[in-house]
Motif scaffolding. Structure first.
Motif, PDB file in Angstrom:
ATOM      1  N   MET A  66     -21.189   0.947   3.868  1.00  0.00           N
ATOM      2  CA  MET A  66     -19.822   0.907   3.329  1.00  0.00           C
ATOM      3  C   MET A  66     -18.831   0.847   4.485  1.00  0.00           C
ATOM      4  SD  MET A  66     -18.019   3.663   0.795  1.00  0.00           S
ATOM      5  CE  MET A  66     -17.139   4.906   1.702  1.00  0.00           C
ATOM      6  N   LYS A  67     -17.826  -0.009   4.339  1.00  0.00           N
ATOM      7  CA  LYS A  67     -16.802  -0.079   5.379  1.00  0.00           C
ATOM      8  C   LYS A  67     -15.503  -0.584   4.749  1.00  0.00           C
ATOM      9  CE  LYS A  67     -15.925  -1.979   9.988  1.00  0.00           C
ATOM     10  NZ  LYS A  67     -16.431  -2.829  11.076  1.00  0.00           N
ATOM     11  N   PHE A  68     -14.410   0.120   5.035  1.00  0.00           N
ATOM     12  CA  PHE A  68     -13.127  -0.346   4.516  1.00  0.00           C
ATOM     13  C   PHE A  68     -11.983   0.162   5.389  1.00  0.00           C
ATOM     14  CE2 PHE A  68     -13.907   3.711   2.498  1.00  0.00           C
ATOM     15  CZ  PHE A  68     -12.668   4.328   2.392  1.00  0.00           C
ATOM     16  N   ILE A  69     -10.825  -0.532   5.291  1.00  0.00           N
ATOM     17  CA  ILE A  69      -9.620  -0.123   6.009  1.00  0.00           C
ATOM     18  C   ILE A  69      -8.565   0.164   4.940  1.00  0.00           C
ATOM     19  CG2 ILE A  69      -7.821  -0.873   7.626  1.00  0.00           C
ATOM     20  CD1 ILE A  69     -10.052  -2.778   8.794  1.00  0.00           C
ATOM     21  N   ILE A  70      -7.856   1.274   5.087  1.00  0.00           N
ATOM     22  CA  ILE A  70      -6.966   1.716   3.999  1.00  0.00           C
ATOM     23  C   ILE A  70      -5.664   2.281   4.557  1.00  0.00           C
ATOM     24  CG2 ILE A  70      -8.036   4.024   3.910  1.00  0.00           C
ATOM     25  CD1 ILE A  70      -7.693   3.885   0.826  1.00  0.00           C
ATOM     26  N   GLN A  71      -4.590   2.180   3.786  1.00  0.00           N
ATOM     27  CA  GLN A  71      -3.307   2.787   4.158  1.00  0.00           C
ATOM     28  C   GLN A  71      -3.452   4.309   4.092  1.00  0.00           C
ATOM     29  OE1 GLN A  71      -0.577   1.189   5.235  1.00  0.00           O
ATOM     30  NE2 GLN A  71      -1.692  -0.741   5.046  1.00  0.00           N
ATOM     31  N   ARG A  72      -3.109   4.984   5.174  1.00  0.00           N
ATOM     32  CA  ARG A  72      -3.337   6.430   5.256  1.00  0.00           C
ATOM     33  C   ARG A  72      -2.576   7.214   4.176  1.00  0.00           C
ATOM     34  NH1 ARG A  72      -1.645  11.354   8.035  1.00  0.00           N
ATOM     35  NH2 ARG A  72       0.407  10.439   8.227  1.00  0.00           N
ATOM     36  N   ASP A  73      -1.294   6.837   3.918  1.00  0.00           N
ATOM     37  CA  ASP A  73      -0.518   7.622   2.939  1.00  0.00           C
ATOM     38  C   ASP A  73      -1.101   7.520   1.534  1.00  0.00           C
ATOM     39  OD1 ASP A  73       0.190   4.984   2.830  1.00  0.00           O
ATOM     40  OD2 ASP A  73       2.312   5.318   2.419  1.00  0.00           O
ATOM     41  N   LYS A  74      -1.630   6.319   1.180  1.00  0.00           N
ATOM     42  CA  LYS A  74      -2.264   6.142  -0.142  1.00  0.00           C
ATOM     43  C   LYS A  74      -3.518   7.005  -0.240  1.00  0.00           C
ATOM     44  CE  LYS A  74       0.207   2.813  -2.097  1.00  0.00           C
ATOM     45  NZ  LYS A  74       0.932   3.056  -3.342  1.00  0.00           N
ATOM     46  N   LEU A  75      -4.298   6.987   0.839  1.00  0.00           N
ATOM     47  CA  LEU A  75      -5.545   7.762   0.847  1.00  0.00           C
ATOM     48  C   LEU A  75      -5.237   9.255   0.764  1.00  0.00           C
ATOM     49  CD1 LEU A  75      -8.611   7.918   1.132  1.00  0.00           C
ATOM     50  CD2 LEU A  75      -8.340   7.850   3.610  1.00  0.00           C
ATOM     51  N   GLY A  96     -11.106  -1.910  -5.272  1.00  0.00           N
ATOM     52  CA  GLY A  96     -10.411  -0.848  -4.543  1.00  0.00           C
ATOM     53  C   GLY A  96     -11.321   0.344  -4.283  1.00  0.00           C
ATOM     54  N   VAL A  97     -10.704   1.502  -4.073  1.00  0.00           N
ATOM     55  CA  VAL A  97     -11.460   2.713  -3.729  1.00  0.00           C
ATOM     56  C   VAL A  97     -11.236   3.765  -4.818  1.00  0.00           C
ATOM     57  CG1 VAL A  97     -11.741   4.556  -2.017  1.00  0.00           C
ATOM     58  CG2 VAL A  97     -11.130   2.263  -1.264  1.00  0.00           C
ATOM     59  N   THR A  98     -12.315   4.383  -5.262  1.00  0.00           N
ATOM     60  CA  THR A  98     -12.225   5.462  -6.256  1.00  0.00           C
ATOM     61  C   THR A  98     -12.659   6.773  -5.619  1.00  0.00           C
ATOM     62  OG1 THR A  98     -12.813   3.879  -7.981  1.00  0.00           O
ATOM     63  CG2 THR A  98     -12.943   6.199  -8.559  1.00  0.00           C
ATOM     64  N   GLU A 136      -1.488  -3.990  -4.812  1.00  0.00           N
ATOM     65  CA  GLU A 136      -0.577  -3.472  -5.829  1.00  0.00           C
ATOM     66  C   GLU A 136       0.828  -3.941  -5.475  1.00  0.00           C
ATOM     67  OE1 GLU A 136      -0.339   0.914  -7.893  1.00  0.00           O
ATOM     68  OE2 GLU A 136      -0.487   0.802  -5.739  1.00  0.00           O
ATOM     69  N   ASP A 137       1.517  -4.543  -6.429  1.00  0.00           N
ATOM     70  CA  ASP A 137       2.866  -5.072  -6.180  1.00  0.00           C
ATOM     71  C   ASP A 137       2.922  -5.900  -4.899  1.00  0.00           C
ATOM     72  OD1 ASP A 137       3.499  -3.511  -8.356  1.00  0.00           O
ATOM     73  OD2 ASP A 137       4.077  -1.803  -7.123  1.00  0.00           O
ATOM     74  N   ARG A 138       1.939  -6.766  -4.739  1.00  0.00           N
ATOM     75  CA  ARG A 138       1.868  -7.696  -3.596  1.00  0.00           C
ATOM     76  C   ARG A 138       1.703  -7.026  -2.235  1.00  0.00           C
ATOM     77  NH1 ARG A 138       6.077 -12.364  -5.227  1.00  0.00           N
ATOM     78  NH2 ARG A 138       4.953 -13.133  -7.040  1.00  0.00           N
ATOM     79  N   THR A 139       1.414  -5.722  -2.220  1.00  0.00           N
ATOM     80  CA  THR A 139       1.100  -5.104  -0.923  1.00  0.00           C
ATOM     81  C   THR A 139      -0.385  -4.744  -0.930  1.00  0.00           C
ATOM     82  OG1 THR A 139       1.730  -2.967  -1.802  1.00  0.00           O
ATOM     83  CG2 THR A 139       3.378  -4.092  -0.465  1.00  0.00           C
ATOM     84  N   ILE A 140      -0.996  -4.923   0.226  1.00  0.00           N
ATOM     85  CA  ILE A 140      -2.439  -4.649   0.326  1.00  0.00           C
ATOM     86  C   ILE A 140      -2.624  -3.192   0.743  1.00  0.00           C
ATOM     87  CG2 ILE A 140      -4.533  -5.243   1.583  1.00  0.00           C
ATOM     88  CD1 ILE A 140      -3.974  -8.004   1.010  1.00  0.00           C
ATOM     89  N   ASN A 141      -3.319  -2.424  -0.110  1.00  0.00           N
ATOM     90  CA  ASN A 141      -3.601  -1.015   0.196  1.00  0.00           C
ATOM     91  C   ASN A 141      -4.927  -0.857   0.926  1.00  0.00           C
ATOM     92  OD1 ASN A 141      -1.344  -0.171  -1.272  1.00  0.00           O
ATOM     93  ND2 ASN A 141      -2.514  -0.143  -3.185  1.00  0.00           N
ATOM     94  N   VAL A 142      -5.912  -1.635   0.453  1.00  0.00           N
ATOM     95  CA  VAL A 142      -7.281  -1.457   0.952  1.00  0.00           C
ATOM     96  C   VAL A 142      -7.881  -2.811   1.276  1.00  0.00           C
ATOM     97  CG1 VAL A 142      -9.530  -0.422   0.475  1.00  0.00           C
ATOM     98  CG2 VAL A 142      -7.530   0.404  -0.755  1.00  0.00           C
TER      99      VAL A 142
END
Length: 378
Positions: free
Chosen positions: A1-10, A41-43, A61-67
């Motif tokens: 498993m490997k992913f890059i994510i916005q810290r505030d969302k996480l 996405g991530v659950t 979400e709303d044209r911004t990439i979270n993950v």
């Protein structure tokens, strides 16, 4: 498993699911948070077997990439360490990679953590709920209902059913009742329900308190699904499961008096502040009791006497007093809790005698009532 994510969302999702994670669990894997990534996405999931919370972070979400999911997969990470690490990472994005034996690397900027993960296959499955019985309430109304009832649940385990709030749905009207047998809080609300649904369940007070912290103050509709032993609250990206309490909730409608001998109307703020001041000396005595007298002139007298400390007498002018003069004693804490729960600038209190329960309502609002049992002081 490997992913890059916005810290505030996480971080937001971790803090939401963390509310269900208990450090005192008999199942060791439940001290962790389960992460599952897919193209969507991530659950994240947290559970203590009474409450389970699932939070979903969509890839976009709303044209911004979270993950950005590079390789789908799953892992369970120690909740306490994982949440602290995410909170303190230096950059706005986080890369999480799971290698062999669930060894998990968390990178952000120049910092890199290695955490021992657990196999997500061993994490208990969430309850499978048939979504047949659904009704809907807006998030801000649910928060209000919880705030106005949950404080009155019992904290003692001698009667476990009283540690929950009774939710009764009939003809699209929801009636929520909480009591610890010394006081009672009741709140009614109109709801949207499918095919004239009716239900009668008891939701643990602790679950409702946690739910209230997660929901936003919006008028977004929350789907509520009720089964025999579970209730599910479905918000936009959050699922909140709670087990229900077993047993029959006592019939509280008999407790609420229909007539009154003395009725007073008074400004909520003045009354609350006077009782608050009187309780300053009552705290030293046994269980925080204040005495209350009414006079035909419309004056209300609130007093408290604590032999070791001293005494206090306070007068409040009411808007109106109808009926006979009355002397009664009650718990200052219960009265203050009740007044804080009511909305509106003026309240009406109906007394049926010195040793009978009395009812407090907001003026011209029948959706909510508080009932308190007086205390014998003589």
């Amino acid at each position: 498993m490997k992913f890059i994510i916005q810290r505030d969302k996480l971080l937001q999702s971790v803090q939401d699911v963390l509310k269900a994670v208990s450090t005192r669990t008999t199942i060791p894997i439940l001290t962790g948070i389960k992460l599952v990534t897919s193209e969507e996405g991530v659950t994240l999931t947290g559970s203590d077997s009474d409450i389970s919370i699932e939070s979903f972070i969509p890839s976009e979400e709303d044209r911004t990439i979270n993950v950005e999911v590079i390789q789908p997969g799953s892992v369970v990470l120690q909740a306490r360490f994982f949440s602290e690490i995410i909170k303190k990472l230096p950059m706005d994005t986080v890369e999480i990679e799971v290698g062999s034996h669930n060894m998990t690397v968390i990178r952000s900027g120049k910092s890199e953590f290695n955490l021992n993960g657990l196999d997500a296959e061993e994490y208990p499955l969430l309850p499978q709920i048939e979504e047949e019985n659904v009704f809907r309430i807006s998030a801000d109304l649910i928060k209000n209902i919880i705030r106005q009832t949950v404080f009155a649940v019992s904290t003692s385990e001698t009667r476990p059913i009283l540690t929950g709030v009774n939710w009764q749905l009939e003809n699209s009207e929801l009636i929520c009742t909480a009591t610890d047998s010394h006081r009672l809080a009741l709140r009614k609300a109109k709801v949207e329900s499918d095919n004239n649904l009716s239900c009668n369940v008891v939701i643990p007070g602790k679950s409702l308190s946690e739910l209230s912290k997660i929901l936003d103050d919006t008028n977004e509709l929350i789907d509520i699904v009720v089964t025999e032993n579970q209730v599910l609250f479905k918000a936009k990206n959050i699922l909140f499961f709670s087990r229900l309490l077993d047993g029959n909730y006592p019939d509280t409608s008999r407790l609420i008096p229909s007539e009154s001998k003395t009725t007073i109307t008074v400004t909520t703020k003045d009354f609350l502040q006077a009782i608050d001041r009187a309780s300053l000396l009552a705290r030293e005595g046994r269980n925080n009791v204040v005495k209350f007298n009414t006079f035909e002139t419309g004056l209300l007298e609130i007093s408290s006497n604590s032999p070791e400390v001293g005494k206090v007498v306070e007068q409040v002018q009411s808007t109106s007093v109808d009926g006979e003069e009355l002397k009664i004693s009650f718990s200052a804490k219960y009265m203050m809790d009740a007044l804080k729960a009511l909305e509106g600038t003026e309240i009406v209190v109906n007394f049926t005698g010195a040793m009978r329960p009395f009812v407090i309502k907001a003026l011209n609002d029948d959706n909510m009532l508080q009932l308190i049992l007086p205390v014998r002081t003589y």
